[in-house]
Design a protein around this motif. Structure first.
Motif, PDB file in Angstrom:
ATOM      1  N   ASP A 193      -2.684 -31.028 -15.753  1.00  7.26           N
ATOM      2  CA  ASP A 193      -2.878 -29.615 -15.360  1.00  7.26           C
ATOM      3  C   ASP A 193      -4.281 -29.416 -14.819  1.00  7.26           C
ATOM      4  O   ASP A 193      -4.501 -28.759 -13.808  1.00  7.26           O
ATOM      5  CB  ASP A 193      -2.733 -28.700 -16.587  1.00  7.26           C
ATOM      6  CG  ASP A 193      -1.312 -28.216 -16.779  1.00  7.26           C
ATOM      7  OD1 ASP A 193      -0.521 -28.286 -15.822  1.00  7.26           O
ATOM      8  OD2 ASP A 193      -1.002 -27.783 -17.917  1.00  7.26           O
ATOM      9  N   HIS A 194      -5.247 -29.995 -15.532  1.00  8.66           N
ATOM     10  CA  HIS A 194      -6.646 -29.817 -15.147  1.00  8.66           C
ATOM     11  C   HIS A 194      -6.917 -30.492 -13.798  1.00  8.66           C
ATOM     12  O   HIS A 194      -7.524 -29.902 -12.905  1.00  8.66           O
ATOM     13  CB  HIS A 194      -7.532 -30.399 -16.254  1.00  8.66           C
ATOM     14  CG  HIS A 194      -8.969 -30.041 -16.123  1.00  8.66           C
ATOM     15  ND1 HIS A 194      -9.397 -28.762 -15.837  1.00  8.66           N
ATOM     16  CD2 HIS A 194     -10.083 -30.797 -16.205  1.00  8.66           C
ATOM     17  CE1 HIS A 194     -10.722 -28.755 -15.762  1.00  8.66           C
ATOM     18  NE2 HIS A 194     -11.161 -29.983 -15.977  1.00  8.66           N
ATOM     19  N   THR A 200      -5.745 -30.030  -6.312  1.00  5.25           N
ATOM     20  CA  THR A 200      -4.537 -29.692  -5.567  1.00  5.25           C
ATOM     21  C   THR A 200      -3.998 -30.903  -4.782  1.00  5.25           C
ATOM     22  O   THR A 200      -3.897 -30.874  -3.557  1.00  5.25           O
ATOM     23  CB  THR A 200      -4.794 -28.498  -4.603  1.00  5.25           C
ATOM     24  OG1 THR A 200      -5.595 -27.539  -5.297  1.00  5.25           O
ATOM     25  CG2 THR A 200      -3.503 -27.830  -4.181  1.00  5.25           C
ATOM     26  N   PRO A 201      -3.678 -31.979  -5.485  1.00  2.84           N
ATOM     27  CA  PRO A 201      -3.191 -33.165  -4.762  1.00  2.84           C
ATOM     28  C   PRO A 201      -1.785 -32.951  -4.211  1.00  2.84           C
ATOM     29  O   PRO A 201      -1.110 -31.970  -4.545  1.00  2.84           O
ATOM     30  CB  PRO A 201      -3.186 -34.254  -5.843  1.00  2.84           C
ATOM     31  CG  PRO A 201      -3.047 -33.520  -7.128  1.00  2.84           C
ATOM     32  CD  PRO A 201      -3.708 -32.180  -6.944  1.00  2.84           C
ATOM     33  N   LYS A 212       5.792 -49.004 -16.971  1.00  3.03           N
ATOM     34  CA  LYS A 212       7.068 -49.704 -17.211  1.00  3.03           C
ATOM     35  C   LYS A 212       8.109 -48.770 -17.825  1.00  3.03           C
ATOM     36  O   LYS A 212       9.288 -49.038 -17.795  1.00  3.03           O
ATOM     37  CB  LYS A 212       6.851 -50.866 -18.210  1.00  3.03           C
ATOM     38  CG  LYS A 212       6.338 -52.126 -17.562  1.00  3.03           C
ATOM     39  CD  LYS A 212       6.327 -53.271 -18.563  1.00  3.03           C
ATOM     40  CE  LYS A 212       5.207 -53.069 -19.537  1.00  3.03           C
ATOM     41  NZ  LYS A 212       4.438 -54.133 -19.997  1.00  3.03           N
ATOM     42  N   HIS A 213       7.656 -47.708 -18.481  1.00  3.02           N
ATOM     43  CA  HIS A 213       8.584 -46.806 -19.198  1.00  3.02           C
ATOM     44  C   HIS A 213       8.471 -45.370 -18.674  1.00  3.02           C
ATOM     45  O   HIS A 213       8.318 -44.440 -19.466  1.00  3.02           O
ATOM     46  CB  HIS A 213       8.244 -46.776 -20.699  1.00  3.02           C
ATOM     47  CG  HIS A 213       8.097 -48.123 -21.309  1.00  3.02           C
ATOM     48  ND1 HIS A 213       9.170 -48.945 -21.542  1.00  3.02           N
ATOM     49  CD2 HIS A 213       6.998 -48.798 -21.722  1.00  3.02           C
ATOM     50  CE1 HIS A 213       8.732 -50.079 -22.078  1.00  3.02           C
ATOM     51  NE2 HIS A 213       7.417 -50.019 -22.190  1.00  3.02           N
ATOM     52  N   PRO A 214       8.548 -45.163 -17.363  1.00  5.40           N
ATOM     53  CA  PRO A 214       8.293 -43.819 -16.823  1.00  5.40           C
ATOM     54  C   PRO A 214       9.280 -42.783 -17.337  1.00  5.40           C
ATOM     55  O   PRO A 214       8.927 -41.614 -17.496  1.00  5.40           O
ATOM     56  CB  PRO A 214       8.438 -44.007 -15.303  1.00  5.40           C
ATOM     57  CG  PRO A 214       9.279 -45.221 -15.130  1.00  5.40           C
ATOM     58  CD  PRO A 214       8.951 -46.111 -16.299  1.00  5.40           C
ATOM     59  N   GLU A 215      10.512 -43.224 -17.620  1.00  4.43           N
ATOM     60  CA  GLU A 215      11.546 -42.259 -18.037  1.00  4.43           C
ATOM     61  C   GLU A 215      11.200 -41.612 -19.377  1.00  4.43           C
ATOM     62  O   GLU A 215      11.705 -40.541 -19.704  1.00  4.43           O
ATOM     63  CB  GLU A 215      12.934 -42.925 -18.076  1.00  4.43           C
ATOM     64  CG  GLU A 215      13.130 -43.995 -19.151  1.00  4.43           C
ATOM     65  CD  GLU A 215      12.426 -45.338 -18.859  1.00  4.43           C
ATOM     66  OE1 GLU A 215      11.822 -45.498 -17.762  1.00  4.43           O
ATOM     67  OE2 GLU A 215      12.448 -46.215 -19.741  1.00  4.43           O
ATOM     68  N   ASN A 216      10.313 -42.240 -20.149  1.00  2.00           N
ATOM     69  CA  ASN A 216       9.989 -41.696 -21.471  1.00  2.00           C
ATOM     70  C   ASN A 216       8.995 -40.540 -21.433  1.00  2.00           C
ATOM     71  O   ASN A 216       8.860 -39.814 -22.404  1.00  2.00           O
ATOM     72  CB  ASN A 216       9.413 -42.788 -22.377  1.00  2.00           C
ATOM     73  CG  ASN A 216      10.469 -43.782 -22.777  1.00  2.00           C
ATOM     74  OD1 ASN A 216      11.647 -43.464 -22.740  1.00  2.00           O
ATOM     75  ND2 ASN A 216      10.057 -44.975 -23.138  1.00  2.00           N
ATOM     76  N   PHE A 217       8.246 -40.411 -20.334  1.00  2.00           N
ATOM     77  CA  PHE A 217       7.249 -39.326 -20.348  1.00  2.00           C
ATOM     78  C   PHE A 217       7.160 -38.534 -19.046  1.00  2.00           C
ATOM     79  O   PHE A 217       6.843 -37.346 -19.087  1.00  2.00           O
ATOM     80  CB  PHE A 217       5.863 -39.860 -20.750  1.00  2.00           C
ATOM     81  CG  PHE A 217       5.259 -40.816 -19.765  1.00  2.00           C
ATOM     82  CD1 PHE A 217       5.643 -42.146 -19.736  1.00  2.00           C
ATOM     83  CD2 PHE A 217       4.307 -40.376 -18.854  1.00  2.00           C
ATOM     84  CE1 PHE A 217       5.094 -43.027 -18.810  1.00  2.00           C
ATOM     85  CE2 PHE A 217       3.750 -41.254 -17.933  1.00  2.00           C
ATOM     86  CZ  PHE A 217       4.152 -42.587 -17.912  1.00  2.00           C
ATOM     87  N   ILE A 218       7.463 -39.138 -17.903  1.00  2.00           N
ATOM     88  CA  ILE A 218       7.321 -38.367 -16.656  1.00  2.00           C
ATOM     89  C   ILE A 218       8.234 -37.130 -16.644  1.00  2.00           C
ATOM     90  O   ILE A 218       7.781 -36.047 -16.285  1.00  2.00           O
ATOM     91  CB  ILE A 218       7.490 -39.278 -15.410  1.00  2.00           C
ATOM     92  CG1 ILE A 218       6.264 -40.208 -15.333  1.00  2.00           C
ATOM     93  CG2 ILE A 218       7.622 -38.449 -14.123  1.00  2.00           C
ATOM     94  CD1 ILE A 218       6.167 -41.064 -14.097  1.00  2.00           C
ATOM     95  N   ARG A 224       3.279 -28.872 -10.515  1.00  2.00           N
ATOM     96  CA  ARG A 224       3.709 -28.481  -9.162  1.00  2.00           C
ATOM     97  C   ARG A 224       3.786 -29.699  -8.255  1.00  2.00           C
ATOM     98  O   ARG A 224       4.533 -29.754  -7.303  1.00  2.00           O
ATOM     99  CB  ARG A 224       2.661 -27.542  -8.529  1.00  2.00           C
ATOM    100  CG  ARG A 224       2.564 -26.170  -9.098  1.00  2.00           C
ATOM    101  CD  ARG A 224       1.727 -25.292  -8.158  1.00  2.00           C
ATOM    102  NE  ARG A 224       0.455 -25.909  -7.784  1.00  2.00           N
ATOM    103  CZ  ARG A 224      -0.665 -25.785  -8.465  1.00  2.00           C
ATOM    104  NH1 ARG A 224      -0.697 -25.093  -9.571  1.00  2.00           N
ATOM    105  NH2 ARG A 224      -1.789 -26.363  -8.039  1.00  2.00           N
ATOM    106  N   THR A 225       2.931 -30.681  -8.552  1.00  2.00           N
ATOM    107  CA  THR A 225       2.779 -31.852  -7.700  1.00  2.00           C
ATOM    108  C   THR A 225       3.834 -32.896  -8.054  1.00  2.00           C
ATOM    109  O   THR A 225       4.030 -33.174  -9.242  1.00  2.00           O
ATOM    110  CB  THR A 225       1.378 -32.455  -7.962  1.00  2.00           C
ATOM    111  OG1 THR A 225       0.420 -31.390  -7.933  1.00  2.00           O
ATOM    112  CG2 THR A 225       1.015 -33.511  -6.939  1.00  2.00           C
ATOM    113  N   PRO A 226       4.483 -33.510  -7.056  1.00  2.00           N
ATOM    114  CA  PRO A 226       5.394 -34.613  -7.389  1.00  2.00           C
ATOM    115  C   PRO A 226       4.639 -35.712  -8.131  1.00  2.00           C
ATOM    116  O   PRO A 226       3.484 -36.006  -7.801  1.00  2.00           O
ATOM    117  CB  PRO A 226       5.872 -35.123  -6.023  1.00  2.00           C
ATOM    118  CG  PRO A 226       5.474 -34.088  -5.029  1.00  2.00           C
ATOM    119  CD  PRO A 226       4.398 -33.240  -5.626  1.00  2.00           C
ATOM    120  N   ILE A 227       5.283 -36.315  -9.122  1.00  2.00           N
ATOM    121  CA  ILE A 227       4.633 -37.384  -9.907  1.00  2.00           C
ATOM    122  C   ILE A 227       5.628 -38.533 -10.050  1.00  2.00           C
ATOM    123  O   ILE A 227       6.757 -38.325 -10.496  1.00  2.00           O
ATOM    124  CB  ILE A 227       4.084 -36.858 -11.254  1.00  2.00           C
ATOM    125  CG1 ILE A 227       3.468 -37.999 -12.077  1.00  2.00           C
ATOM    126  CG2 ILE A 227       5.107 -36.076 -12.058  1.00  2.00           C
ATOM    127  CD1 ILE A 227       2.559 -37.514 -13.209  1.00  2.00           C
TER     128      ILE A 227
END
Ligand code: BGC
Length: 247
Positions: A193-194, A200-201, A212-218, A224-227
Protein backbone atom coordinates in the motif's frame (compact mmCIF):
# COMPACT_ATOMS: atom_id res chain seq x y z
CA UNK A 1 28.12 -14.11 -26.86
CA UNK A 2 25.32 -16.60 -26.29
CA UNK A 3 26.08 -17.65 -22.70
CA UNK A 4 27.25 -16.05 -19.48
CA UNK A 5 27.64 -17.09 -15.85
CA UNK A 6 25.51 -15.63 -13.07
CA UNK A 7 26.17 -15.80 -9.32
CA UNK A 8 23.51 -14.59 -6.88
CA UNK A 9 24.77 -13.94 -3.37
CA UNK A 10 21.91 -13.81 -0.87
CA UNK A 11 21.57 -13.56 2.89
CA UNK A 12 20.88 -17.33 3.08
CA UNK A 13 22.28 -18.96 -0.07
CA UNK A 14 24.83 -18.41 -2.83
CA UNK A 15 23.47 -19.67 -6.15
CA UNK A 16 25.01 -19.93 -9.60
CA UNK A 17 24.31 -21.13 -13.11
CA UNK A 18 25.26 -20.75 -16.75
CA UNK A 19 22.64 -18.76 -18.63
CA UNK A 20 21.59 -18.95 -22.25
CA UNK A 21 21.28 -15.26 -23.09
CA UNK A 22 19.11 -15.69 -26.11
CA UNK A 23 16.35 -17.46 -24.18
CA UNK A 24 17.16 -16.04 -20.74
CA UNK A 25 17.17 -19.51 -19.20
CA UNK A 26 19.63 -21.63 -17.28
CA UNK A 27 21.52 -24.03 -19.51
CA UNK A 28 23.34 -25.71 -16.61
CA UNK A 29 22.26 -27.03 -13.23
CA UNK A 30 21.50 -24.38 -10.65
CA UNK A 31 24.05 -24.92 -7.86
CA UNK A 32 23.64 -23.56 -4.34
CA UNK A 33 25.63 -23.46 -1.13
CA UNK A 34 24.56 -21.83 2.15
CA UNK A 35 25.90 -18.31 2.70
CA UNK A 36 28.68 -18.68 5.32
CA UNK A 37 27.65 -17.61 8.83
CA UNK A 38 28.31 -13.93 9.40
CA UNK A 39 28.92 -13.41 5.64
CA UNK A 40 32.44 -12.03 6.04
CA UNK A 41 34.09 -10.98 2.75
CA UNK A 42 36.77 -13.72 2.70
CA UNK A 43 34.22 -16.47 3.46
CA UNK A 44 31.76 -15.22 0.84
CA UNK A 45 34.55 -15.08 -1.76
CA UNK A 46 35.57 -18.67 -0.93
CA UNK A 47 31.97 -19.85 -1.34
CA UNK A 48 31.62 -18.03 -4.69
CA UNK A 49 34.79 -19.81 -5.82
CA UNK A 50 33.26 -23.11 -4.66
CA UNK A 51 30.00 -22.67 -6.59
CA UNK A 52 32.00 -21.81 -9.72
CA UNK A 53 34.07 -24.98 -9.19
CA UNK A 54 30.87 -27.01 -8.75
CA UNK A 55 29.60 -25.65 -12.06
CA UNK A 56 32.94 -26.43 -13.69
CA UNK A 57 33.40 -22.85 -14.92
CA UNK A 58 36.27 -21.58 -12.76
CA UNK A 59 38.52 -21.19 -15.81
CA UNK A 60 35.76 -20.20 -18.21
CA UNK A 61 36.16 -17.04 -20.30
CA UNK A 62 32.39 -16.46 -20.39
CA UNK A 63 31.25 -13.13 -18.88
CA UNK A 64 30.57 -13.39 -15.14
CA UNK A 65 27.93 -11.37 -13.32
CA UNK A 66 27.77 -11.29 -9.52
CA UNK A 67 24.63 -10.09 -7.72
CA UNK A 68 24.97 -8.95 -4.12
CA UNK A 69 22.49 -7.92 -1.37
CA UNK A 70 23.60 -4.33 -0.79
CA UNK A 71 23.42 -0.96 -2.48
CA UNK A 72 26.36 -0.71 -4.84
CA UNK A 73 28.03 2.35 -6.32
CA UNK A 74 31.06 2.18 -8.58
CA UNK A 75 31.91 -1.31 -7.36
CA UNK A 76 31.71 -0.38 -3.69
CA UNK A 77 29.12 -1.91 -1.33
CA UNK A 78 27.48 0.84 0.71
CA UNK A 79 25.17 -1.08 3.06
CA UNK A 80 25.05 -4.31 5.06
CA UNK A 81 21.65 -5.48 6.28
CA UNK A 82 21.91 -9.28 6.45
CA UNK A 83 25.69 -9.54 5.93
CA UNK A 84 28.86 -8.54 7.85
CA UNK A 85 29.31 -4.84 8.61
CA UNK A 86 32.73 -5.04 6.90
CA UNK A 87 30.96 -4.65 3.55
CA UNK A 88 30.00 -1.04 4.26
CA UNK A 89 32.18 1.20 2.10
CA UNK A 90 34.13 -1.86 0.88
CA UNK A 91 35.73 -2.11 -2.59
CA UNK A 92 33.78 -5.31 -3.17
CA UNK A 93 33.98 -5.53 -6.95
CA UNK A 94 37.80 -5.27 -6.91
CA UNK A 95 37.92 -7.74 -4.02
CA UNK A 96 35.99 -10.36 -6.03
CA UNK A 97 37.98 -9.63 -9.19
CA UNK A 98 41.31 -10.05 -7.39
CA UNK A 99 40.11 -13.15 -5.54
CA UNK A 100 38.64 -14.85 -8.60
CA UNK A 101 41.41 -13.68 -10.93
CA UNK A 102 39.02 -12.32 -13.56
CA UNK A 103 36.80 -9.36 -14.27
CA UNK A 104 33.16 -9.39 -13.17
CA UNK A 105 30.02 -7.28 -13.49
CA UNK A 106 28.82 -6.43 -9.99
CA UNK A 107 25.21 -5.48 -9.29
CA UNK A 108 22.56 -5.40 -6.54
CA UNK A 109 20.67 -8.72 -6.33
CA UNK A 110 17.15 -7.30 -6.69
CA UNK A 111 18.29 -5.09 -9.58
CA UNK A 112 19.64 -8.21 -11.29
CA UNK A 113 16.32 -9.99 -10.75
CA UNK A 114 14.46 -6.97 -12.15
CA UNK A 115 16.58 -6.94 -15.30
CA UNK A 116 15.96 -10.68 -15.79
CA UNK A 117 12.21 -10.24 -15.51
CA UNK A 118 12.22 -7.17 -17.79
CA UNK A 119 14.30 -8.87 -20.48
CA UNK A 120 13.00 -12.43 -20.24
CA UNK A 121 10.15 -12.71 -17.76
CA UNK A 122 7.04 -11.24 -16.17
CA UNK A 123 7.87 -7.61 -17.05
CA UNK A 124 8.88 -8.21 -20.65
CA UNK A 125 7.52 -5.37 -22.79
CA UNK A 126 6.02 -3.61 -19.73
CA UNK A 127 5.66 0.15 -20.22
CA UNK A 128 6.21 2.92 -17.66
CA UNK A 129 7.07 1.84 -14.12
CA UNK A 130 7.53 -1.77 -13.05
CA UNK A 131 8.58 -2.40 -9.44
CA UNK A 132 10.00 -5.82 -8.68
CA UNK A 133 10.32 -6.76 -5.03
CA UNK A 134 12.16 -9.83 -3.78
CA UNK A 135 10.76 -11.31 -0.58
CA UNK A 136 13.49 -13.41 1.01
CA UNK A 137 15.92 -12.93 3.88
CA UNK A 138 15.42 -9.19 3.30
CA UNK A 139 13.28 -7.25 0.85
CA UNK A 140 14.99 -6.05 -2.31
CA UNK A 141 13.56 -3.80 -4.99
CA UNK A 142 14.19 -2.93 -8.61
CA UNK A 143 12.61 -0.06 -10.55
CA UNK A 144 12.37 -0.47 -14.30
CA UNK A 145 11.09 2.40 -16.37
CA UNK A 146 10.20 1.29 -19.90
CA UNK A 147 12.60 -1.59 -19.28
CA UNK A 148 15.50 0.61 -18.11
CA UNK A 149 16.82 -0.07 -14.61
CA UNK A 150 16.95 2.74 -12.03
CA UNK A 151 19.36 1.06 -9.55
CA UNK A 152 19.64 0.92 -5.74
CA UNK A 153 16.09 1.66 -4.67
CA UNK A 154 16.19 -0.32 -1.37
CA UNK A 155 12.47 -0.34 -0.54
CA UNK A 156 13.07 -2.96 2.16
CA UNK A 157 14.54 -0.13 4.21
CA UNK A 158 11.42 2.03 4.25
CA UNK A 159 10.94 2.88 7.90
CA UNK A 160 8.35 0.91 9.86
CA UNK A 161 8.09 1.61 13.60
CA UNK A 162 11.70 2.71 13.81
CA UNK A 163 13.22 -0.19 11.85
CA UNK A 164 13.56 -1.31 8.23
CA UNK A 165 10.22 -2.69 7.09
CA UNK A 166 11.97 -5.84 5.81
CA UNK A 167 12.53 -6.92 9.45
CA UNK A 168 8.76 -7.21 9.78
CA UNK A 169 7.68 -8.13 6.25
CA UNK A 170 10.38 -10.21 4.52
CA UNK A 171 9.73 -13.92 4.02
CA UNK A 172 12.28 -14.56 6.78
CA UNK A 173 9.96 -12.73 9.24
CA UNK A 174 7.15 -15.11 8.33
CA UNK A 175 9.42 -18.10 8.96
CA UNK A 176 10.96 -16.68 12.14
CA UNK A 177 7.61 -15.78 13.67
CA UNK A 178 5.77 -18.78 12.17
CA UNK A 179 3.08 -16.54 10.71
CA UNK A 180 0.12 -17.91 8.77
CA UNK A 181 -0.13 -16.84 5.11
CA UNK A 182 -3.02 -14.55 6.13
CA UNK A 183 -1.03 -12.84 8.88
CA UNK A 184 1.98 -12.42 6.62
CA UNK A 185 -0.17 -11.10 3.75
CA UNK A 186 -1.59 -8.47 6.13
CA UNK A 187 1.97 -7.20 6.64
CA UNK A 188 2.66 -7.30 2.90
CA UNK A 189 -0.51 -5.26 2.39
CA UNK A 190 0.93 -2.46 4.56
CA UNK A 191 4.19 -2.54 2.60
CA UNK A 192 2.66 -2.63 -0.89
CA UNK A 193 0.00 0.00 0.00
CA UNK A 194 2.77 2.38 0.99
CA UNK A 195 4.88 1.68 -2.10
CA UNK A 196 1.85 1.99 -4.35
CA UNK A 197 0.94 5.34 -2.81
CA UNK A 198 4.51 6.66 -3.15
CA UNK A 199 5.27 5.60 -6.72
CA UNK A 200 1.98 4.74 -8.50
CA UNK A 201 3.60 1.87 -10.42
CA UNK A 202 2.05 0.12 -13.39
CA UNK A 203 3.11 -3.38 -12.43
CA UNK A 204 4.43 -5.20 -9.37
CA UNK A 205 6.51 -8.34 -9.87
CA UNK A 206 7.19 -10.54 -6.83
CA UNK A 207 10.48 -12.45 -6.77
CA UNK A 208 12.56 -14.26 -4.17
CA UNK A 209 12.20 -17.82 -2.88
CA UNK A 210 8.56 -17.34 -1.89
CA UNK A 211 7.56 -16.63 -5.50
CA UNK A 212 7.40 -20.44 -5.78
CA UNK A 213 4.11 -20.25 -3.83
CA UNK A 214 2.36 -17.18 -5.29
CA UNK A 215 -1.11 -18.70 -4.90
CA UNK A 216 -0.71 -18.63 -1.11
CA UNK A 217 -0.43 -14.87 -0.75
CA UNK A 218 -0.87 -12.87 -3.98
CA UNK A 219 -4.68 -13.44 -4.03
CA UNK A 220 -4.84 -12.12 -0.44
CA UNK A 221 -3.46 -8.70 -1.47
CA UNK A 222 -5.79 -5.89 -2.41
CA UNK A 223 -4.01 -3.38 -4.66
CA UNK A 224 -4.88 -1.14 -7.61
CA UNK A 225 -1.70 -2.22 -9.37
CA UNK A 226 -1.50 -5.62 -11.10
CA UNK A 227 0.81 -7.92 -9.11
CA UNK A 228 2.33 -11.07 -10.65
CA UNK A 229 5.02 -13.59 -9.64
CA UNK A 230 8.46 -13.51 -11.23
CA UNK A 231 8.63 -16.09 -14.01
CA UNK A 232 12.18 -17.09 -13.17
CA UNK A 233 11.40 -17.23 -9.45
CA UNK A 234 14.55 -17.83 -7.48
CA UNK A 235 16.77 -17.92 -10.58
CA UNK A 236 16.03 -14.32 -11.63
CA UNK A 237 19.13 -12.99 -9.83
CA UNK A 238 21.41 -15.47 -11.62
CA UNK A 239 19.85 -14.75 -15.01
CA UNK A 240 19.93 -10.96 -14.58
CA UNK A 241 23.52 -10.91 -13.35
CA UNK A 242 24.60 -13.00 -16.34
CA UNK A 243 22.59 -10.87 -18.74
CA UNK A 244 24.13 -7.63 -17.41
CA UNK A 245 27.61 -9.16 -17.60
CA UNK A 246 27.12 -9.76 -21.31
CA UNK A 247 26.00 -6.17 -22.07
C1 BGC B 1 19.46 -5.22 1.07
C2 BGC B 1 19.21 -5.06 -0.42
C3 BGC B 1 18.89 -6.40 -1.03
C4 BGC B 1 17.77 -7.08 -0.27
C5 BGC B 1 17.47 -8.47 -0.81
C6 BGC B 1 18.29 -5.92 1.72
O1 BGC B 1 18.53 -6.10 3.07
O2 BGC B 1 19.63 -3.95 1.66
O3 BGC B 1 20.33 -4.49 -1.05
O4 BGC B 1 18.54 -6.22 -2.38
O5 BGC B 1 18.09 -7.20 1.10
O6 BGC B 1 18.57 -9.30 -0.71
Amino acid sequence: MTSAIGVDIGGTGIKAGVVNLEHGKLESDRVRLPTPRGAQPADVLATVQQVLDMLGVSDSSLPLGVAFPASIKEGRTLSAANIAQEWIGFEAEKFFENGLGRSITFVNDADAAGVAEARHGAARGARRLTILTTLGTGIGSAFLYNGTLVPNTELGHLNYEGDSIERWTAYSAMEREQLSWQDWAARLQVFYDHVEFLFTPDLFVVGGGVSKHPENFIPLLNLRTPIVPAIHRNSSGIIGAASLAAD
